[in-house]
Design a protein around this motif. Sequence first.
Motif, PDB file in Angstrom:
ATOM      1  N   TYR A 198      53.259  30.569  36.196  1.00  0.00           N
ATOM      2  CA  TYR A 198      52.700  30.495  37.549  1.00  0.00           C
ATOM      3  C   TYR A 198      53.710  29.861  38.513  1.00  0.00           C
ATOM      4  O   TYR A 198      53.907  30.342  39.640  1.00  0.00           O
ATOM      5  N   LEU A 199      54.335  28.766  38.077  1.00  0.00           N
ATOM      6  CA  LEU A 199      55.297  28.079  38.946  1.00  0.00           C
ATOM      7  C   LEU A 199      56.512  28.952  39.220  1.00  0.00           C
ATOM      8  O   LEU A 199      57.043  28.957  40.336  1.00  0.00           O
ATOM      9  N   ARG A 200      56.963  29.669  38.226  1.00  0.00           N
ATOM     10  CA  ARG A 200      58.098  30.572  38.432  1.00  0.00           C
ATOM     11  C   ARG A 200      57.761  31.624  39.479  1.00  0.00           C
ATOM     12  O   ARG A 200      58.583  31.945  40.345  1.00  0.00           O
ATOM     13  N   ASN A 201      56.554  32.158  39.403  1.00  0.00           N
ATOM     14  CA  ASN A 201      56.145  33.189  40.361  1.00  0.00           C
ATOM     15  C   ASN A 201      56.045  32.640  41.778  1.00  0.00           C
ATOM     16  O   ASN A 201      56.364  33.341  42.748  1.00  0.00           O
ATOM     17  N   LYS A 202      55.620  31.392  41.906  1.00  0.00           N
ATOM     18  CA  LYS A 202      55.378  30.826  43.231  1.00  0.00           C
ATOM     19  C   LYS A 202      56.589  30.081  43.813  1.00  0.00           C
ATOM     20  O   LYS A 202      56.792  30.065  45.031  1.00  0.00           O
TER      21      LYS A 202
END
Length: 222
Positions: A198-202
Amino acid sequence: MNRILIVEDEPRISSFLSKGLKAAGFTPLAVATATEGREQAGTATFDLVILDLGLPDGDGYSVLSYIRSLGLDIPVIILTARNSIHDTVTGLQSGADDYMAKPFHFDELLARVQLRLRSEPQEAEVSILTHNGLQLDLLRRVATVNDVEVDLSAREFELAETFLRHPGQALSREQLLSRVWGYDYDPGSNVVDVYVRYLRNKLGTGRFETVRGVGYRLSTKV
């Protein structure tokens, strides 16, 4: 570097505490019995003790009583499943400096440890963390990437904060579970991997590197 004695007979909890405290810059030593606790505490080489009450060879109060009988004034934090008001009052009246009930959140325990070890006035707590264009405002709970605000859930924000407090440092899945979800979260869960995704995507794919056999780290190259 402060030395911390952990007297805890549950291997999983002991492991979480040891790894979390080591990552925070402390030198922990874990023992599993009251006898070992008294022996180690008697060396007077520790700066703080984290003490469970339900030990296999006796009550943790025997360790606390022994420490105080030696005239040692090292801080003792009781960490136990006994969570009644009576237990809390008894623990504090018996000479403990603090009392926490299980299940617990590691960050709260860490804050209490740091408070007990604080020997001189400290600088104000940092309220904004910044690293390579990523910024977290801890008071407003706002994340920005290159000055553009990014919406993060509470759990995503806590995970990002953990990484920003340790840039470039490899953090194990157990350490991240302990800090963000608490020690009692299922260690077999893939929740850490999911939230890193999730953090990578955001926040940027290249910000969070996979460290094979260990976990993840916040890249210093972005």
